[in-house]
Design a protein around this motif. Sequence first.
Motif, PDB file in Angstrom:
ATOM      1  N   MET A   2     -14.118   7.066   9.551  1.00 15.99           N
ATOM      2  CA  MET A   2     -13.294   7.233   8.586  1.00 15.99           C
ATOM      3  C   MET A   2     -13.567   7.048   6.892  1.00 15.99           C
ATOM      4  O   MET A   2     -14.422   6.951   6.443  1.00 15.99           O
ATOM      5  CB  MET A   2     -12.212   5.695   8.693  1.00 15.99           C
ATOM      6  N   ASP A   3     -12.439   7.908   7.143  1.00 18.57           N
ATOM      7  CA  ASP A   3     -12.347   8.103   5.689  1.00 18.57           C
ATOM      8  C   ASP A   3     -11.272   7.908   4.463  1.00 18.57           C
ATOM      9  O   ASP A   3     -10.940   7.722   3.194  1.00 18.57           O
ATOM     10  CB  ASP A   3     -11.855   9.895   5.348  1.00 18.57           C
ATOM     11  N   ARG A   4     -10.736   6.223   5.006  1.00 12.98           N
ATOM     12  CA  ARG A   4      -9.523   5.845   4.535  1.00 12.98           C
ATOM     13  C   ARG A   4     -10.639   3.953   4.603  1.00 12.98           C
ATOM     14  O   ARG A   4     -10.786   4.156   5.746  1.00 12.98           O
ATOM     15  CB  ARG A   4      -9.097   5.611   4.675  1.00 12.98           C
ATOM     16  N   ARG A   5      -9.922   3.026   4.244  1.00  9.13           N
ATOM     17  CA  ARG A   5     -10.095   1.520   4.697  1.00  9.13           C
ATOM     18  C   ARG A   5      -9.163   1.728   5.797  1.00  9.13           C
ATOM     19  O   ARG A   5      -7.841   1.908   6.177  1.00  9.13           O
ATOM     20  CB  ARG A   5      -9.537   1.084   3.362  1.00  9.13           C
ATOM     21  N   PRO A   6      -9.946   0.967   6.810  1.00 12.68           N
ATOM     22  CA  PRO A   6      -9.342   1.081   8.073  1.00 12.68           C
ATOM     23  C   PRO A   6      -7.688  -0.356   8.021  1.00 12.68           C
ATOM     24  O   PRO A   6      -7.517  -1.392   6.797  1.00 12.68           O
ATOM     25  CB  PRO A   6     -10.262  -0.037   8.337  1.00 12.68           C
ATOM     26  N   ARG A   7      -6.904  -0.023   8.523  1.00 10.34           N
ATOM     27  CA  ARG A   7      -6.028  -0.452   8.659  1.00 10.34           C
ATOM     28  C   ARG A   7      -5.792  -1.451  10.164  1.00 10.34           C
ATOM     29  O   ARG A   7      -5.914  -1.373  10.807  1.00 10.34           O
ATOM     30  CB  ARG A   7      -4.497   0.074   8.087  1.00 10.34           C
ATOM     31  N   ASP A  10      -4.813   0.681  12.734  1.00 10.56           N
ATOM     32  CA  ASP A  10      -6.237   0.756  13.497  1.00 10.56           C
ATOM     33  C   ASP A  10      -7.254  -0.006  14.371  1.00 10.56           C
ATOM     34  O   ASP A  10      -7.391   0.596  15.588  1.00 10.56           O
ATOM     35  CB  ASP A  10      -7.125   1.397  11.819  1.00 10.56           C
ATOM     36  N   ASP A  45     -14.181  -6.074  13.010  1.00 12.77           N
ATOM     37  CA  ASP A  45     -15.586  -5.978  12.507  1.00 12.77           C
ATOM     38  C   ASP A  45     -16.604  -4.907  12.397  1.00 12.77           C
ATOM     39  O   ASP A  45     -17.117  -4.564  11.876  1.00 12.77           O
ATOM     40  CB  ASP A  45     -16.012  -6.874  12.662  1.00 12.77           C
ATOM     41  N   GLY A  48     -14.861  -2.300   9.912  1.00 12.90           N
ATOM     42  CA  GLY A  48     -14.648  -3.382   8.443  1.00 12.90           C
ATOM     43  C   GLY A  48     -13.315  -3.080   7.923  1.00 12.90           C
ATOM     44  O   GLY A  48     -13.529  -3.771   6.656  1.00 12.90           O
ATOM     45  N   PHE A  49     -12.468  -3.739   8.967  1.00 16.75           N
ATOM     46  CA  PHE A  49     -11.053  -3.877   8.175  1.00 16.75           C
ATOM     47  C   PHE A  49     -11.596  -5.325   7.524  1.00 16.75           C
ATOM     48  O   PHE A  49     -11.819  -6.467   8.357  1.00 16.75           O
ATOM     49  CB  PHE A  49     -10.576  -4.437   9.703  1.00 16.75           C
ATOM     50  N   GLU A  50     -10.750  -5.627   6.640  1.00 22.82           N
ATOM     51  CA  GLU A  50     -11.409  -6.786   5.612  1.00 22.82           C
ATOM     52  C   GLU A  50      -9.593  -7.020   5.376  1.00 22.82           C
ATOM     53  O   GLU A  50      -8.901  -6.925   4.618  1.00 22.82           O
ATOM     54  CB  GLU A  50     -11.688  -6.639   4.807  1.00 22.82           C
ATOM     55  N   HIS A  52      -6.157  -9.175   3.601  1.00 23.67           N
ATOM     56  CA  HIS A  52      -6.569  -9.457   3.300  1.00 23.67           C
ATOM     57  C   HIS A  52      -5.490 -11.136   3.215  1.00 23.67           C
ATOM     58  O   HIS A  52      -4.639 -11.416   3.892  1.00 23.67           O
ATOM     59  CB  HIS A  52      -5.436  -9.128   1.500  1.00 23.67           C
TER      60      HIS A  52
END
Length: 320
Positions: A2-7, A10, A45, A48-50, A52
């Motif tokens: 992915m070219d963006r932060r996973p949401r 996703d 995991d 790479g979803f983090e 907040h």
Amino acid sequence: MMDRRPRLTDVARVAGVSRATASRAMNGAYGVSDDVRQRVRDVADRLGFEPHGVARALATGRVSAGGRERVEVLVVDPDPHALSAKPFYGRVLTGAMRALSGQDLALELKLVTAPPAQDPDPPFGRVLINMPLLPGAAYARRGRTVALGETAPGIPFVSPDNDGGGHQAAVHLVATGRRRVGAVFGPATPCALERRTGFLRVMTAAQQAVTVADGDFTRRTAYAATQELLARVPTLDAVFAACDVTAMGVLQALREAGRRVPDDVAVVGFDGSTLAEAADLSSVYQPVEEQAAAAVRRLLDPSLPSPGRLPTALTVRGSS
């Protein structure tokens, strides 16, 4: 890659679940099986979803901003016009919205004629209204549930002092010299039964008979019940109505029968709603907004003690 932060969306898509289910799984909320919870977290995991605030959510039991969960107000009422005819429910929503201010939680109102047998999509939390005093249904025991009024054992509740309110109404009528008293009570719900008990206890102690008619917290039934009372006791000089909506039916029947309020018949209601103010009705005030807010606060933080009972107070107006 992915070219963006996973949401969260996703994570839900890859795990094959809804966004709401993914939110529950990540936040440790109820309504998700162990297998689904683990699958969602494994996908998170891997991607790479983090999220907040997950640590805060797990610690406090509140959902994070990653998903918009809901608090459901479940009303059991056979009256199809209940939401528009009974100010009580609007006051409940007002209190619930106050308690949810600043939270990433939606508020949902659901009106049913009987307790649902299944619970396919449990919310983050649920407020029960008019739930029968029966062993808790499975859906009522899943996760965060608070009742307005005492219900099944084990379910925390918040309620007005209904017994004390009925007591106050009876003391007022006895003290003002009313001797031919009638009462239009409510349905077989905990709150209505408590009001009935408190009222009749005073009347029994005063050695005063009460002519009773059963009601269901609707104006139409109360109107017919008052006609029945007048037929049985033509010289009736007081009526206790178990809620303000009931009192509206009582007042209508008395007016049509040519009975003057309060000269001929005193009337006392219960709720202290805007109806009571508009009709100059003496009524036992119950803090509905605070009850609802306390219930929602308990949903948000289950470590809080059960809210229990809040005080009631009779407001005397022109009807008595």
